[in-house]
Design a protein around this motif. Structure first.
Motif, PDB file in Angstrom:
ATOM      1  N   GLN A  60      11.077  75.361   6.455  1.00 59.14           N
ATOM      2  CA  GLN A  60      12.374  74.865   6.015  1.00 59.14           C
ATOM      3  C   GLN A  60      13.251  74.467   7.191  1.00 59.14           C
ATOM      4  OE1 GLN A  60      13.908  77.064   2.330  1.00 59.14           O
ATOM      5  NE2 GLN A  60      12.526  78.600   3.201  1.00 59.14           N
ATOM      6  N   ASN A  61      12.653  74.498   8.390  1.00 55.47           N
ATOM      7  CA  ASN A  61      13.388  74.164   9.610  1.00 55.47           C
ATOM      8  C   ASN A  61      13.111  72.706   9.966  1.00 55.47           C
ATOM      9  OD1 ASN A  61      13.633  73.781  12.610  1.00 55.47           O
ATOM     10  ND2 ASN A  61      14.493  75.848  12.455  1.00 55.47           N
ATOM     11  N   ILE A  62      14.147  71.890  10.027  1.00 51.08           N
ATOM     12  CA  ILE A  62      13.969  70.461  10.230  1.00 51.08           C
ATOM     13  C   ILE A  62      13.322  70.155  11.575  1.00 51.08           C
ATOM     14  CG2 ILE A  62      16.261  70.054  11.203  1.00 51.08           C
ATOM     15  CD1 ILE A  62      14.379  67.765   8.730  1.00 51.08           C
ATOM     16  N   SER A  63      13.657  70.935  12.604  1.00 44.54           N
ATOM     17  CA  SER A  63      13.061  70.719  13.931  1.00 44.54           C
ATOM     18  C   SER A  63      11.568  71.017  13.897  1.00 44.54           C
ATOM     19  CB  SER A  63      13.749  71.600  14.976  1.00 44.54           C
ATOM     20  OG  SER A  63      15.102  71.248  15.116  1.00 44.54           O
ATOM     21  N   THR A  64      11.209  72.123  13.250  1.00 44.16           N
ATOM     22  CA  THR A  64       9.787  72.475  13.124  1.00 44.16           C
ATOM     23  C   THR A  64       9.025  71.416  12.344  1.00 44.16           C
ATOM     24  OG1 THR A  64      10.309  74.841  13.171  1.00 44.16           O
ATOM     25  CG2 THR A  64       8.170  74.218  12.283  1.00 44.16           C
ATOM     26  N   ILE A  65       9.651  70.893  11.294  1.00 47.53           N
ATOM     27  CA  ILE A  65       8.996  69.889  10.456  1.00 47.53           C
ATOM     28  C   ILE A  65       8.607  68.654  11.261  1.00 47.53           C
ATOM     29  CG2 ILE A  65       9.431  68.211   8.610  1.00 47.53           C
ATOM     30  CD1 ILE A  65      10.915  70.463   7.117  1.00 47.53           C
ATOM     31  N   PHE A  66       9.556  68.098  12.010  1.00 49.71           N
ATOM     32  CA  PHE A  66       9.251  66.884  12.756  1.00 49.71           C
ATOM     33  C   PHE A  66       8.326  67.158  13.939  1.00 49.71           C
ATOM     34  CE2 PHE A  66      12.889  65.240  10.405  1.00 49.71           C
ATOM     35  CZ  PHE A  66      12.413  63.983  10.062  1.00 49.71           C
ATOM     36  N   ASP A  67       8.507  68.298  14.568  1.00 49.37           N
ATOM     37  CA  ASP A  67       7.668  68.656  15.715  1.00 49.37           C
ATOM     38  C   ASP A  67       6.211  68.838  15.281  1.00 49.37           C
ATOM     39  OD1 ASP A  67       7.300  69.335  18.477  1.00 49.37           O
ATOM     40  OD2 ASP A  67       7.166  71.437  17.894  1.00 49.37           O
ATOM     41  N   ALA A  68       5.994  69.628  14.245  1.00 48.19           N
ATOM     42  CA  ALA A  68       4.632  69.907  13.797  1.00 48.19           C
ATOM     43  C   ALA A  68       3.972  68.671  13.199  1.00 48.19           C
ATOM     44  CB  ALA A  68       4.646  71.042  12.775  1.00 48.19           C
ATOM     45  N   ALA A  69       4.736  67.874  12.445  1.00 47.97           N
ATOM     46  CA  ALA A  69       4.172  66.680  11.821  1.00 47.97           C
ATOM     47  C   ALA A  69       3.649  65.696  12.862  1.00 47.97           C
ATOM     48  CB  ALA A  69       5.212  66.004  10.933  1.00 47.97           C
ATOM     49  N   GLU A  70       4.356  65.575  13.978  1.00 48.48           N
ATOM     50  CA  GLU A  70       3.917  64.665  15.030  1.00 48.48           C
ATOM     51  C   GLU A  70       2.758  65.226  15.842  1.00 48.48           C
ATOM     52  OE1 GLU A  70       6.995  63.167  17.525  1.00 48.48           O
ATOM     53  OE2 GLU A  70       8.238  62.475  15.856  1.00 48.48           O
ATOM     54  N   LYS A  71       2.738  66.532  16.043  1.00 47.58           N
ATOM     55  CA  LYS A  71       1.740  67.127  16.941  1.00 47.58           C
ATOM     56  C   LYS A  71       0.406  67.435  16.262  1.00 47.58           C
ATOM     57  CE  LYS A  71       4.982  69.140  20.261  1.00 47.58           C
ATOM     58  NZ  LYS A  71       5.569  70.405  20.821  1.00 47.58           N
ATOM     59  N   LEU A  72       0.397  67.599  14.942  1.00 49.06           N
ATOM     60  CA  LEU A  72      -0.883  67.831  14.264  1.00 49.06           C
ATOM     61  C   LEU A  72      -1.734  66.562  14.384  1.00 49.06           C
ATOM     62  CD1 LEU A  72      -0.061  69.757  10.957  1.00 49.06           C
ATOM     63  CD2 LEU A  72      -1.415  70.580  12.894  1.00 49.06           C
ATOM     64  N   ASN A  73      -2.929  66.708  14.921  1.00 51.37           N
ATOM     65  CA  ASN A  73      -3.776  65.555  15.198  1.00 51.37           C
ATOM     66  C   ASN A  73      -4.655  65.240  13.982  1.00 51.37           C
ATOM     67  OD1 ASN A  73      -4.913  63.454  16.586  1.00 51.37           O
ATOM     68  ND2 ASN A  73      -6.027  64.704  18.053  1.00 51.37           N
ATOM     69  N   VAL A  74      -3.996  64.732  12.949  1.00 53.27           N
ATOM     70  CA  VAL A  74      -4.662  64.384  11.690  1.00 53.27           C
ATOM     71  C   VAL A  74      -4.110  63.049  11.191  1.00 53.27           C
ATOM     72  CG1 VAL A  74      -5.082  66.792  11.040  1.00 53.27           C
ATOM     73  CG2 VAL A  74      -2.965  65.667  10.302  1.00 53.27           C
ATOM     74  N   GLY A  75      -4.818  62.462  10.233  1.00 52.27           N
ATOM     75  CA  GLY A  75      -4.373  61.183   9.691  1.00 52.27           C
ATOM     76  C   GLY A  75      -3.314  61.296   8.622  1.00 52.27           C
ATOM     77  N   MET A  76      -3.240  62.451   7.955  1.00 48.80           N
ATOM     78  CA  MET A  76      -2.281  62.649   6.864  1.00 48.80           C
ATOM     79  C   MET A  76      -1.724  64.066   6.945  1.00 48.80           C
ATOM     80  SD  MET A  76      -4.554  60.946   3.799  1.00 48.80           S
ATOM     81  CE  MET A  76      -6.022  61.879   4.298  1.00 48.80           C
ATOM     82  N   VAL A  77      -0.414  64.205   6.766  1.00 43.42           N
ATOM     83  CA  VAL A  77       0.237  65.506   6.855  1.00 43.42           C
ATOM     84  C   VAL A  77       1.031  65.771   5.583  1.00 43.42           C
ATOM     85  CG1 VAL A  77       1.845  66.967   8.136  1.00 43.42           C
ATOM     86  CG2 VAL A  77       0.446  65.287   9.363  1.00 43.42           C
ATOM     87  N   GLY A  78       0.766  66.896   4.948  1.00 41.60           N
ATOM     88  CA  GLY A  78       1.553  67.337   3.811  1.00 41.60           C
ATOM     89  C   GLY A  78       2.576  68.361   4.257  1.00 41.60           C
ATOM     90  N   VAL A  79       3.863  68.049   4.102  1.00 47.32           N
ATOM     91  CA  VAL A  79       4.939  68.953   4.518  1.00 47.32           C
ATOM     92  C   VAL A  79       5.544  69.571   3.262  1.00 47.32           C
ATOM     93  CG1 VAL A  79       7.101  69.181   5.780  1.00 47.32           C
ATOM     94  CG2 VAL A  79       5.399  67.477   6.506  1.00 47.32           C
ATOM     95  N   ASN A  80       5.381  70.863   3.116  1.00 47.22           N
ATOM     96  CA  ASN A  80       5.847  71.605   1.940  1.00 47.22           C
ATOM     97  C   ASN A  80       5.199  71.099   0.648  1.00 47.22           C
ATOM     98  OD1 ASN A  80       7.581  73.311   3.436  1.00 47.22           O
ATOM     99  ND2 ASN A  80       9.155  71.716   3.464  1.00 47.22           N
TER     100      ASN A  80
END
Length: 504
Positions: free
Chosen positions: A443-463
């Motif tokens: 639920q942390n906006i900083s964590t959301i954008f940081d993790a979404a960019e750093k995960l080395n995958v083609g598709m990211v599901g956030v929550n």
């Protein structure tokens, strides 16, 4: 003659199913070539993984049949590529409507040969139909560009997209309707033609789509569907055939690499779309909404009994939440899951597809147990239901020392892994040679954008654990494949971009 030894039981099954399936003409056993249903003397049995019963014997196509179909598709391409985009859009819309009209029957066929619960099969049919609707709307929007010249203000540069030709479509058994729909719809939208080799475990769903396409007005030769159990031989032949201009394949990384190597032996260089293996991380951060994370993992890990390429494969849970998360997950599985035949009331999860699948799952669980993992629920075969059933399983305290951390499970096993901080878990999540999908809850906006960019995958599901729909560009990075399917980008991989330069 049926090859299943229990002939009487099989005949009773067929009588029972014919009373359930309203339009039994949807159950086809012949190959669909040039708009006609043809058969060979050779046949192979299609079995129900829940019961082991033979459903039907299906035409077993060989190299000569595929060569004929490819040549027919090549001839049909010359005409179909000239079809008005609105005509192609109407055909796609017709397929969409016919699939929805026949969704109950199509779902029953799917459950029969795949084993998944009928409710899940119904969902797959609707999902499949959506691709035909999506590309019906995209077909008239295959745009080019006008590009300013860097050399002369008088010189004009513009681009157009043109179809490729014959597309070889090779699909898996886990989503026997959806994986064809996601490939066939853009083939039609762009004016290409195709030859489809469905998985030998589940050819009936593919052939049913042939019936639908025929009724929708698709011209003869545009879509050819050939069932076969000569999997390796046909895969190699299609990849090397000089009239095939593109291969689109969904399956394992190992087979994808093999097909690309075989293609290099042919006379022409082909385009490839590859949706290959995954090892999806599912991360529950310290500030996650635990209820949402638990609801998400039920579908994201256990859908189709874990037999999907985007399933959560490694479940990382922050150490402060680990005990509560694991306890509540086990409780949900214990109270809400019911293993069994997909047609039985209340069944939520079906069998694995064949012996190799269940043997692999059992081996991974045994290796993890030997190396210190805790079995929180399940952990063994459910042999009383049949040889292909495996209990929904949760393993605790999984570590990198275990094979299950690195291998795609493709079964109903949830490995739980503790972690402490963001940087640590991202590094561990990326410690794999594949990168199809990843999921996390925060639920942390900083964590959301940081993790979404750093995960080395083609598709990211956030929550969310739901990431697949026609509007999403579906595909991975690293050894998870090439290209994107679905979305506005799904047209690109089925066309060639041509530059036209006009001088004054």
């Amino acid at each position: 003659m049926f090859r299943n030894s229990n002939t009487l039981r099989t005949l009773n099954l067929l009588r029972k199913m014919s009373s359930k399936i309203e339009n039994d003409y949807l159950i086809q056993t012949k190959a669909f070539i040039n708009g006609k249903w043809t058969e060979t003397d050779d046949k192979f049995a299609v079995t129900n993984p829940s019961t082991g019963d033979t459903i039907r014997e299906v035409t077993n196509c060989g190299v000569s049949d595929f060569n004929k179909a490819i040549e027919i598709a090549h001839d049909a391409f010359g005409t179909f590529r000239q079809t008005n985009v609105r005509e192609r859009a109407q055909i796609l819309d017709n397929i969409y409507n016919l699939m929805l009209e026949n969704k109950q029957d199509l779902a029953k066929i799917l459950t029969l040969e795949n084993g998944k619960p009928y409710k899940d099969s119904l969902g797959e049919i609707v999902y499949s139909a959506m691709f035909f609707k999506w590309f019906a709307e995209e077909a008239p929007r295959i745009y080019g560009d006008i590009i300013p010249s860097a050399v002369s203000s008088d010189q004009k540069i513009f681009t157009i997209r043109q179809p490729l030709g014959v597309i070889g479509i090779l699909t898996p058994w886990n989503f026997p309707s959806a994986m064809i729909a996601r490939k066939l719809a853009p083939v039609i939208a762009t004016g290409n033609t195709c030859v489809i080799k469905p998985a030998h475990e589940t050819p009936l769903s593919a052939l049913a789509l042939g019936v639908i396409a025929e009724k929708a007005g698709l011209p003869a030769g545009v879509c050819n569907i050939l069932p076969t159990n000569h999997t390796s031989e046909i895969g190699e032949y299609v990849c090397e055939h000089e009239l095939v201009k593109k291969i689109t394949f969904t399956g394992s990384t190992k087979i994808g690499q093999l097909l690309m190597g075989q293609s290099s032996k042919g006379k022409n260089i082909k385009k490839f779309s590859m949706e290959l293996g995954g090892n999806a991380p599912y991360i529950v951060f310290k500030d996650a909404d635990l209820d949402r994370a638990l609801d998400g993992i039920i579908g994201c890990k256990f859908r189709q009994s874990g037999q999907t390429c985007i399933c959560a494969n490694r479940i990382f849970v922050h150490e402060d939440l680990y005990d509560e998360f694991s306890k509540r997950l086990v409780d949900k599985i214990d109270k809400t899951f019911k293993l069994g035949d997909g047609f039985q009331d209340g069944v939520t999860h079906g069998p694995l597809i064949h012996d190799k699948s269940i043997d692999k799952v059992a081996s991974l669980v045994q290796d993890a147990k030997t190396k210190g993992a805790d079995v929180l629920i399940g952990g063994s075969r459910a042999s009383s239901l049949g040889p292909l059933f495996y209990q929904p399983t949760v393993l605790g305290n999984v570590t990198e020392s275990m094979d299950i951390f690195y291998e795609e499970i493709f079964g109903p096993v949830a490995p739980l892994i503790k972690f402490k901080d963001v940087d640590e878990v991202i590094k561990r999540a990326n410690d794999t040679d594949v990168g199809l999908a990843g999921y996390f809850y925060s639920q942390n906006i900083s964590t959301i954008f940081d993790a979404a960019e750093k995960l080395n995958v083609g598709m990211v599901g956030v929550n969310t654990g739901e990431i697949s729909e026609p509007a999403v560009p579906f595909g991975g990075v690293k050894n998870s494949g090439l290209g994107k399917e679905g979305s506005k980008y799904g047209i690109d991989d089925y066309t060639e971009l041509k530059a036209i330069i006009v001088a004054p």
